[in-house]
Design a protein around this motif. Structure first.
Motif, mmCIF file in Angstrom:
data_model
loop_
_atom_site.group_PDB
_atom_site.id
_atom_site.type_symbol
_atom_site.label_atom_id
_atom_site.label_comp_id
_atom_site.label_asym_id
_atom_site.label_seq_id
_atom_site.Cartn_x
_atom_site.Cartn_y
_atom_site.Cartn_z
ATOM 1 N N PHE A 132 0.887 -1.243 0.031
ATOM 2 C CA PHE A 132 0.346 -0.158 -0.013
ATOM 3 C C PHE A 132 0.982 1.245 0.036
ATOM 4 O O PHE A 132 1.804 1.421 0.765
ATOM 5 C CB PHE A 132 -0.838 -0.110 1.162
ATOM 6 C CG PHE A 132 -1.905 -0.987 1.293
ATOM 7 C CD1 PHE A 132 -3.250 -0.862 0.664
ATOM 8 C CD2 PHE A 132 -1.925 -2.287 2.041
ATOM 9 C CE1 PHE A 132 -4.109 -1.838 0.780
ATOM 10 C CE2 PHE A 132 -2.629 -2.892 2.102
ATOM 11 C CZ PHE A 132 -4.025 -2.868 1.536
ATOM 12 N N SER A 133 0.706 2.250 -0.903
ATOM 13 C CA SER A 133 1.533 3.315 -1.192
ATOM 14 C C SER A 133 1.013 4.257 0.247
ATOM 15 O O SER A 133 -0.267 4.269 0.628
ATOM 16 C CB SER A 133 1.382 4.031 -2.326
ATOM 17 O OG SER A 133 0.050 4.276 -2.708
ATOM 18 N N ALA A 134 1.919 5.296 0.531
ATOM 19 C CA ALA A 134 1.374 6.200 1.526
ATOM 20 C C ALA A 134 -0.149 7.039 0.926
ATOM 21 O O ALA A 134 0.143 7.441 -0.267
ATOM 22 C CB ALA A 134 2.298 7.000 1.988
ATOM 23 N N SER A 135 -1.245 7.076 1.846
ATOM 24 C CA SER A 135 -2.059 7.925 1.077
ATOM 25 C C SER A 135 -2.896 8.227 2.537
ATOM 26 O O SER A 135 -3.229 7.661 3.493
ATOM 27 C CB SER A 135 -3.009 6.811 0.295
ATOM 28 O OG SER A 135 -4.249 7.331 0.318
ATOM 29 N N ASP A 136 -3.768 9.483 2.463
ATOM 30 C CA ASP A 136 -4.699 9.962 3.339
ATOM 31 C C ASP A 136 -6.065 9.401 2.958
ATOM 32 O O ASP A 136 -6.953 9.720 3.772
ATOM 33 C CB ASP A 136 -4.660 11.368 3.329
ATOM 34 C CG ASP A 136 -3.352 12.128 3.813
ATOM 35 O OD1 ASP A 136 -2.617 11.454 4.692
ATOM 36 O OD2 ASP A 136 -3.100 13.483 3.352
ATOM 37 N N ASP A 137 -6.137 8.796 2.101
ATOM 38 C CA ASP A 137 -7.317 8.223 1.581
ATOM 39 C C ASP A 137 -7.342 6.657 1.919
ATOM 40 O O ASP A 137 -6.473 6.047 1.840
ATOM 41 C CB ASP A 137 -7.773 8.041 0.223
ATOM 42 C CG ASP A 137 -7.908 9.785 -0.205
ATOM 43 O OD1 ASP A 137 -8.483 10.562 0.646
ATOM 44 O OD2 ASP A 137 -7.445 10.134 -1.454
ATOM 45 N N TRP A 138 -8.784 6.141 2.292
ATOM 46 C CA TRP A 138 -8.715 4.612 2.379
ATOM 47 C C TRP A 138 -8.575 3.857 1.391
ATOM 48 O O TRP A 138 -9.083 4.150 0.102
ATOM 49 C CB TRP A 138 -10.289 4.533 3.071
ATOM 50 C CG TRP A 138 -10.239 4.866 4.577
ATOM 51 C CD1 TRP A 138 -11.371 5.994 4.910
ATOM 52 C CD2 TRP A 138 -9.710 4.353 5.671
ATOM 53 N NE1 TRP A 138 -11.112 6.166 6.392
ATOM 54 C CE2 TRP A 138 -10.332 5.167 6.767
ATOM 55 C CE3 TRP A 138 -8.991 3.074 6.216
ATOM 56 C CZ2 TRP A 138 -9.944 5.102 8.202
ATOM 57 C CZ3 TRP A 138 -8.615 3.083 7.196
ATOM 58 C CH2 TRP A 138 -9.293 3.753 8.398
ATOM 59 N N GLN A 139 -7.465 2.947 1.473
ATOM 60 C CA GLN A 139 -7.565 2.019 0.392
ATOM 61 C C GLN A 139 -7.653 0.527 0.881
ATOM 62 O O GLN A 139 -7.867 0.126 2.072
ATOM 63 C CB GLN A 139 -5.970 1.834 0.082
ATOM 64 C CG GLN A 139 -5.306 3.276 -0.081
ATOM 65 C CD GLN A 139 -4.010 3.031 -0.560
ATOM 66 O OE1 GLN A 139 -3.147 2.518 -1.546
ATOM 67 N NE2 GLN A 139 -2.870 3.625 0.461
ATOM 68 N N THR A 140 -8.385 -0.167 0.031
ATOM 69 C CA THR A 140 -8.929 -1.627 0.040
ATOM 70 C C THR A 140 -8.207 -2.610 -0.659
ATOM 71 O O THR A 140 -7.528 -2.445 -1.579
ATOM 72 C CB THR A 140 -10.393 -1.546 -0.297
ATOM 73 O OG1 THR A 140 -10.419 -1.393 -1.732
ATOM 74 C CG2 THR A 140 -11.311 -0.521 0.350
ATOM 75 N N LEU A 141 -8.097 -3.855 0.199
ATOM 76 C CA LEU A 141 -7.639 -5.060 -0.502
ATOM 77 C C LEU A 141 -8.605 -6.262 -0.214
ATOM 78 O O LEU A 141 -8.928 -6.376 0.654
ATOM 79 C CB LEU A 141 -6.321 -5.276 -0.058
ATOM 80 C CG LEU A 141 -5.679 -6.673 -0.317
ATOM 81 C CD1 LEU A 141 -5.237 -6.375 -1.872
ATOM 82 C CD2 LEU A 141 -4.394 -6.872 0.377
ATOM 83 N N ASP A 142 -8.947 -6.900 -1.378
ATOM 84 C CA ASP A 142 -9.903 -7.918 -1.497
ATOM 85 C C ASP A 142 -9.061 -9.143 -1.898
ATOM 86 O O ASP A 142 -8.765 -9.117 -3.299
ATOM 87 C CB ASP A 142 -10.945 -7.825 -1.970
ATOM 88 C CG ASP A 142 -12.011 -6.707 -1.392
ATOM 89 O OD1 ASP A 142 -12.618 -7.271 -0.222
ATOM 90 O OD2 ASP A 142 -12.096 -5.478 -1.733
#
Length: 624
Positions: A107-117
């Motif tokens: 996961f890259s750095a981010s202020d937004d939520w990132q999802t992984l399925d």
């Protein structure tokens, strides 16, 4: 048609157990805290966080056994610093999780939520699967969960939670609050198919304040746990919509709502083989939060209750695996006397309809008798548990000497409970044990129980008798006094060397070896209270627990000072050969009567089986 269901949330919690024993949830080299602003958990800084734990690994081996599961998935939501996900697995011999490097996702750095399925990768012999996160800095995690695919439609389930309480407002009000906020007000499927029945045997709860919606509170006579849980079963069967399963749970426990959610989700997936199984939650130690006391029990040949598994500590990964991979030993299977205790036990309504309701025995043995009677398959799983005060904190002679003695005999005579257990041996052994330790009041409780059993089913089935006899046992049991009064009594008796300041647990729990001659002497003369009677000299300090037998320490003593160190109280017992002789004579007379009457007594009890376990009897008994 296949179905996919969210089975288990990835959880981090805020309570005494999660703070004191965080490795139940996550093993890490950095702390994790709940961030109120984000409404999510913060993995605090650059570090490594392994979720292959008691609560957050997925029990793939057991799910494959209990359900028709074909595939397993993980949904993960994170934001913040860059981090790397890797899946983990463990087999029956794993001391540590095995990391599957090929599953790596960055996961890259981010202020937004990132999802992984992702679909989980399983190896031959996989017992549990999990995941780890390696973080470059603070990372937030939320709304993450495991899901399971099965090759057919999900079962329709209406789950009713029934809990019985008697003047334990602190515990029960907290659990009502958890159910309301974490289950009924959640956006999960269980919220639409769940109800809670609180049976208030003490009539002390504020119904107007606590009840409402799918939570009902029923003021009840003090009919003990057996009566309270039975009322909960009846209410579950008669509620609208009718419950398919009832989850029995003690009042004086701490519970994670997630355990209840997983129970519901598991019920929806069960295969035919386990469609009428009991789901049994483990009992963990309320004060040592990672310590397991029991995860199903069984009746021994000697007539005692015993845990099916050894004690385990779930901060140790090898114990997390041991618990999942554990097979019930052949000697326990052959006994065919297993049960699931009612501190957390989910029972199908269909099983209640086939086997009837519990016996009216107030407290103790009601759950064991019912489990042995129904002979269900029993489901256990990591993450399904409650926390209960440990046994040494709760020792009560009125329960262990009166209720246990009487109720095991009633159960065996009425429903054929534990036919391979010798409750007469246990009764005689407990009388002898108490006499050797000068516990005359508690020995008399055993005989009170034996004699009340011989009064027959007509006496036992009378409303009000269960409470009356239990209250009598509490009045007649040995009285413990606070430490300051104990010290005063000791000095009054001339035991000037006794000084509580110098007493520690090492002394209380100590014993010393006996020679063969000494053993034979103790067997023949019961610490010189019969035949070769002598007064004895000095004193010894021993634990309050009835099953303790520090035989070497108590030999030849005139006084025994019994210590309940946890509750800081105790009692002084004086050798009394006259009282000993009276109890011995009473026992012999009772045994003669038992020999004369037992055949007819068993027939009378057995004839009352259908009545005692019927809805009509219980509604009258409970005054419903």
């Amino acid at each position: 048609m296949s179905s996919t269901i969210k089975f288990a949330n990835v959880i981090l919690e805020r309570n005494e157990r999660s703070v004191g024993f965080p490795t139940l949830y996550c093993t890490a080299d950095q702390p994790f805290v709940f961030d109120k602003e984000e409404g999510a958990w913060r993995l605090f800084d650059r570090g490594h966080f392994d979720f292959t734990t008691y609560f957050n690994s997925l029990s793939v081996m057991k799910l494959a056994r209990y359900t028709d599961a074909t595939r397993f998935f993980l949904h993960l939501e994170v934001k913040g610093a860059a981090c790397t996900y890797r899946q983990t697995v463990a087999d029956a011999l794993s001391a540590h999780p095995e990391v599957l490097e090929e599953t790596e996702h960055v996961f890259s750095a981010s202020d937004d939520w990132q999802t992984l399925d992702v679909e989980l990768t399983l190896l031959d012999g996989t017992v549990v699967a999990g995941f780890e996160l390696t973080c470059d800095g603070p990372v937030f995690i939320q709304n993450s969960y495991y899901s399971v695919e099965i090759p057919h439609e999900l079962r329709d389930v209406e789950l009713a939670l029934a809990t019985t309480t008697f003047k334990k407002e602190k515990f029960i009000e907290h659990n009502i609050g958890l159910v309301r906020t974490e289950i009924l007000e959640s956006d999960e499927d269980i919220a639409r198919h769940f109800s809670m029945h609180v049976i208030d045997n003490g009539r002390t709860l504020d119904v107007d304040r606590l009840a409402g919606g799918r939570i009902t509170i029923s003021p009840n006579d003090n009919v003990g746990g057996a009566g309270g849980f039975t009322r909960g079963m009846i209410e579950a069967m008669e509620q609208t919509p009718r419950a398919t399963h009832v989850l029995l749970m003690d009042d004086d426990v701490a519970v994670s709502p997630e355990s209840i959610k997983r129970t519901y989700n598991l019920l929806r997936m069960l295969n035919e083989e386990f469609s009428e199984a009991f789901i049994s939650g483990a009992m963990l130690n309320y004060e040592i939060g990672d310590e397991q006391w029991e995860d199903t029990g069984f009746m021994t040949r000697q007539g005692t209750f015993a845990p099916a598994k050894p004690p385990l500590r779930y901060s140790k990964f090898e114990d997390v695996i041991y618990n999942e991979a554990f097979s019930i030993p052949k000697e326990i299977v052959k006994l065919d006397q297993r049960y699931a205790a009612w501190w957390f036990c989910c029972i199908p309504i269909s099983v209640i309809e086939k086997n009837g309701l519990p016996l009216p025995v107030f407290v103790r043995c009601d759950d064991a008798e019912y489990g042995v009677r129904c002979k269900p398959r029993i489901i256990t799983m990591n993450g399904l548990c409650i926390w209960h005060m440990s046994f040494h904190v709760r020792y009560n002679a009125a329960v262990e000497r009166y209720q246990t003695t009487r109720n095991t005999m009633i159960a065996q005579a009425t429903t054929g409970f534990a036919p391979k257990s010798d409750f007469m041996y246990e009764m005689r052994n407990n009388v002898r044990l108490e006499l050797k330790k000068f516990g005359y009041a508690n020995a008399e409780l055993v005989l009170d129980a034996f004699e009340d059993f011989m009064r027959g089913p007509e006496f036992i089935g009378t409303p009000g008798v269960a409470e009356e006899t239990f209250m009598r046992a509490n009045r007649n049991k040995e009285k413990l006094v606070p430490f300051d009064e104990l010290q005063r009594q000791a000095h009054e008796l001339g035991l000037t060397q006794f000084d509580l300041v110098k007493i520690d647990r090492q002394l209380i729990d100590s014993d010393k070896p006996r020679s063969r001659v000494e053993r034979l002497s103790d067997y023949a003369f019961d610490n010189h209270q019969r035949l070769m009677v002598n007064e004895g000299q000095g004193y010894a300090v021993i634990p309050v627990l009835g099953w303790a037998y520090p035989a070497g320490v108590i030999r030849g003593k005139k006084y025994l000072i019994v210590i309940d160190w946890y509750n800081r109280c105790g009692a002084i017992r004086a050798k009394d050969p006259v009282r000993y002789a009276a109890i011995e004579k009473r026992l012999k007379d009772d045994l003669k009567r038992y020999k004369r009457e037992i055949a007819g007594l068993r027939k009378r009890y057995a004839a009352h089986r259908d009545e005692f376990t019927s809805v009509a009897f219980w509604k009258h008994y409970l005054g419903m």
